[in-house]
Motif scaffolding. Structure first.
Motif, PDB file in Angstrom:
ATOM      1  N   LEU A   1      -1.787  -2.084 -10.148  1.00  0.00           N
ATOM      2  CA  LEU A   1      -2.766  -2.264  -9.077  1.00  0.00           C
ATOM      3  C   LEU A   1      -3.377  -3.657  -9.127  1.00  0.00           C
ATOM      4  CD1 LEU A   1      -4.630   1.172  -9.274  1.00  0.00           C
ATOM      5  CD2 LEU A   1      -2.959   0.456  -7.556  1.00  0.00           C
TER       6      LEU A   1
ATOM      7  N   GLU B   1       1.191   6.567  -6.886  1.00  0.00           N
ATOM      8  CA  GLU B   1      -0.001   7.380  -7.158  1.00  0.00           C
ATOM      9  C   GLU B   1       0.266   8.860  -6.893  1.00  0.00           C
ATOM     10  OE1 GLU B   1      -3.862   6.824  -7.215  1.00  0.00           O
ATOM     11  OE2 GLU B   1      -3.253   5.277  -8.609  1.00  0.00           O
TER      12      GLU B   1
ATOM     13  N   CYS C   1     -10.046   1.855  -5.319  1.00  0.00           N
ATOM     14  CA  CYS C   1     -10.043   3.270  -4.941  1.00  0.00           C
ATOM     15  C   CYS C   1      -8.889   4.018  -5.613  1.00  0.00           C
ATOM     16  CB  CYS C   1      -9.942   3.410  -3.425  1.00  0.00           C
ATOM     17  SG  CYS C   1     -11.437   2.906  -2.542  1.00  0.00           S
ATOM     18  N   ALA C   2      -7.720   3.371  -5.681  1.00  0.00           N
ATOM     19  CA  ALA C   2      -6.566   4.010  -6.317  1.00  0.00           C
ATOM     20  C   ALA C   2      -6.826   4.240  -7.805  1.00  0.00           C
ATOM     21  CB  ALA C   2      -5.321   3.147  -6.121  1.00  0.00           C
TER      22      ALA C   2
ATOM     23  N   VAL D   1      -8.501  -1.160  -1.857  1.00  0.00           N
ATOM     24  CA  VAL D   1      -7.409  -0.217  -2.083  1.00  0.00           C
ATOM     25  C   VAL D   1      -7.133  -0.050  -3.575  1.00  0.00           C
ATOM     26  CG1 VAL D   1      -4.934   0.184  -1.753  1.00  0.00           C
ATOM     27  CG2 VAL D   1      -6.332  -0.602   0.161  1.00  0.00           C
TER      28      VAL D   1
ATOM     29  N   LEU E   1      -9.305   7.100  -8.144  1.00  0.00           N
ATOM     30  CA  LEU E   1      -8.665   8.372  -7.816  1.00  0.00           C
ATOM     31  C   LEU E   1      -7.851   8.881  -8.998  1.00  0.00           C
ATOM     32  CD1 LEU E   1      -8.146  10.491  -5.642  1.00  0.00           C
ATOM     33  CD2 LEU E   1      -6.209   9.112  -4.855  1.00  0.00           C
ATOM     34  N   TYR E   2      -7.131   7.971  -9.654  1.00  0.00           N
ATOM     35  CA  TYR E   2      -6.392   8.368 -10.847  1.00  0.00           C
ATOM     36  C   TYR E   2      -7.352   8.874 -11.922  1.00  0.00           C
ATOM     37  CZ  TYR E   2      -4.036   8.012 -15.319  1.00  0.00           C
ATOM     38  OH  TYR E   2      -3.557   8.283 -16.575  1.00  0.00           O
TER      39      TYR E   2
ATOM     40  N   ILE F   1       0.834  -1.199   0.000  1.00  0.00           N
ATOM     41  CA  ILE F   1       0.000   0.000   0.000  1.00  0.00           C
ATOM     42  C   ILE F   1       0.873   1.255   0.000  1.00  0.00           C
ATOM     43  CG2 ILE F   1      -1.651   1.331   1.364  1.00  0.00           C
ATOM     44  CD1 ILE F   1      -2.878  -1.352   2.231  1.00  0.00           C
TER      45      ILE F   1
ATOM     46  N   VAL G   1       2.106   1.727  -3.503  1.00  0.00           N
ATOM     47  CA  VAL G   1       1.039   2.271  -4.360  1.00  0.00           C
ATOM     48  C   VAL G   1       0.858   3.760  -4.084  1.00  0.00           C
ATOM     49  CG1 VAL G   1      -1.457   2.260  -4.745  1.00  0.00           C
ATOM     50  CG2 VAL G   1      -0.197   0.116  -4.683  1.00  0.00           C
ATOM     51  N   PHE G   2       0.890   4.140  -2.826  1.00  0.00           N
ATOM     52  CA  PHE G   2       0.720   5.546  -2.472  1.00  0.00           C
ATOM     53  C   PHE G   2       1.822   6.405  -3.088  1.00  0.00           C
ATOM     54  CE2 PHE G   2       1.861   9.085   0.348  1.00  0.00           C
ATOM     55  CZ  PHE G   2       0.682   9.804   0.332  1.00  0.00           C
TER      56      PHE G   2
END
Length: 342
Positions: A234, A192, A249-250, A246, A253-254, A185, A188-189
């Motif tokens: 992802l 992102e 949502c990622a 997660v 968000l993109y 995670i 990924v954060f």
């Protein structure tokens, strides 16, 4: 360098041509970005689509190339131009600030990740577990707890002892999975964060750029390809079931970030101009920092982990390796070519 009489430093607001098409671009790019990022995630995690594994492999390696080209061509190069603009004070010309900021970003991400993994590994070690820092297998070696022996009553009780050992191992494995999930995670954060900053900035630019039509077409492809790269990464996250949200949502968000940037730009089109001195500094700094993030992620987390530290690649056939590299270079080439126009 142009003289001061012909120098355009973006005074006033941005362009207002094609107002209806600029508004439509919010929804068109929303569909392209979201589809590119969300499709690999849904195809991997649901039964709605039946996508062959080879397609996922292509998307994964293609996406790595897209991310690296984005860092060099779509972030670092514009940052050099923006922070080297003749509209800025002469002090900005005396040092390569864009490169320094990208370097600062790389080392900051490295230090944060190193500290996080050292702390997490020490916690796992205290539980009798090991973790492969390259992320290729959890390498769990749970302690088995007390050896079989006498029960408190003085009698052997193998069933109670085995039950206790199973409970200990289950608790250790749970902690290990939590650490592994947290590590992914965090990765990924980081990825992102760099991509989202870039997406927001190009949305702002598209909303007020005078060369709207060309930029619009290029950004549609740009965001779709970049979304495919993000989404394919992802899709390969291996998270416990409670963290499956997660990835979705990622991806979402993109998908909404560039349309959000366009909407903000349209709202402030009378005052926001991407060629202004303030906008050049802000965009240049954010582009440089984002470039460092994507360079670290692309070269270390994606290429190094996927090729050099991946046992499947090391022991794989020459054909498989050649195919993976070709897919990656294809993604790099397509994204670099788009840099000709945007």
């Amino acid at each position: 360098m142009s003289d001061s009489s012909s120098l355009n430093c973006g005074s006033g607001g941005g362009a207002t041509t094609y107002p209806q098409l600029r508004i439509a671009s919010v929804f068109i790019i929303l569909i392209g970005s979201t589809s590119g990022a969300l499709f690999p995630v849904l195809a991997q995690r649901t039964k709605l689509f039946h996508v062959p594994k080879g397609v996922f492999d292509f998307a994964k390696f293609f996406g790595s190339g897209v991310i690296i080209a984005t860092a060099f061509i779509h972030l670092l190069s514009p940052a050099l131009d923006e922070l080297g603009s003749p509209c800025l004070s002469p002090a900005w010309q005396q040092y390569p600030y864009a490169l320094a900021l990208a370097m600062l970003s790389i080392f900051s991400i490295f230090i944060v990740e190193l500290v996080a993994f050292r702390w997490g590994t020490s916690k796992l070690a205290a539980l009798g577990l090991t973790h492969d820092p390259h992320g290729h297998g959890l390498g769990a070696h749970a302690a088995h707890g007390p050896e079989h022996g006498a029960s408190p009553t003085g009698l052997d009780d193998d069933s109670n002892s085995e039950k206790a050992n199973e409970d200990i191992e289950a608790a250790h494995e749970h902690n290990h999975l939590d650490f592994h999930a947290a590590a992914q995670i965090i990765g990924v954060f980081i990825l992102e964060f760099g991509v989202l900053l870039h997406s927001l900035l190009i949305g702002l630019t598209l909303a007020v750029d005078p060369n709207f039509k060309i930029l619009f077409v290029v950004i549609i492809f740009h965001q779709t390809f970049e979304g495919l790269g993000i989404g394919s990464r992802l899709a390969y996250l291996r998270l416990p079931r409670q963290y499956n949200y997660v990835a979705v949502c990622a991806a979402l968000l993109y998908g909404i970030t560039t349309p959000l940037g366009i909407a903000i730009g349209l709202g402030f089109k009378s005052t926001y101009n991407p060629g202004s001195t303030t906008a050049s500094i802000v965009s240049g700094v954010l582009d440089a920092l984002s470039a460092g993030i994507l360079l670290y992620t692309g070269l270390v987390e994606l290429i190094a982990h996927e090729f050099i530290f991946n046992k499947d690649m090391i022991n794989g056939s020459n054909g498989r390796i050649a195919y993976a590299i070709t897919c990656m270079l294809f993604g790099t080439g397509i994204m670099a070519l788009l840099g000709r126009w945007a």
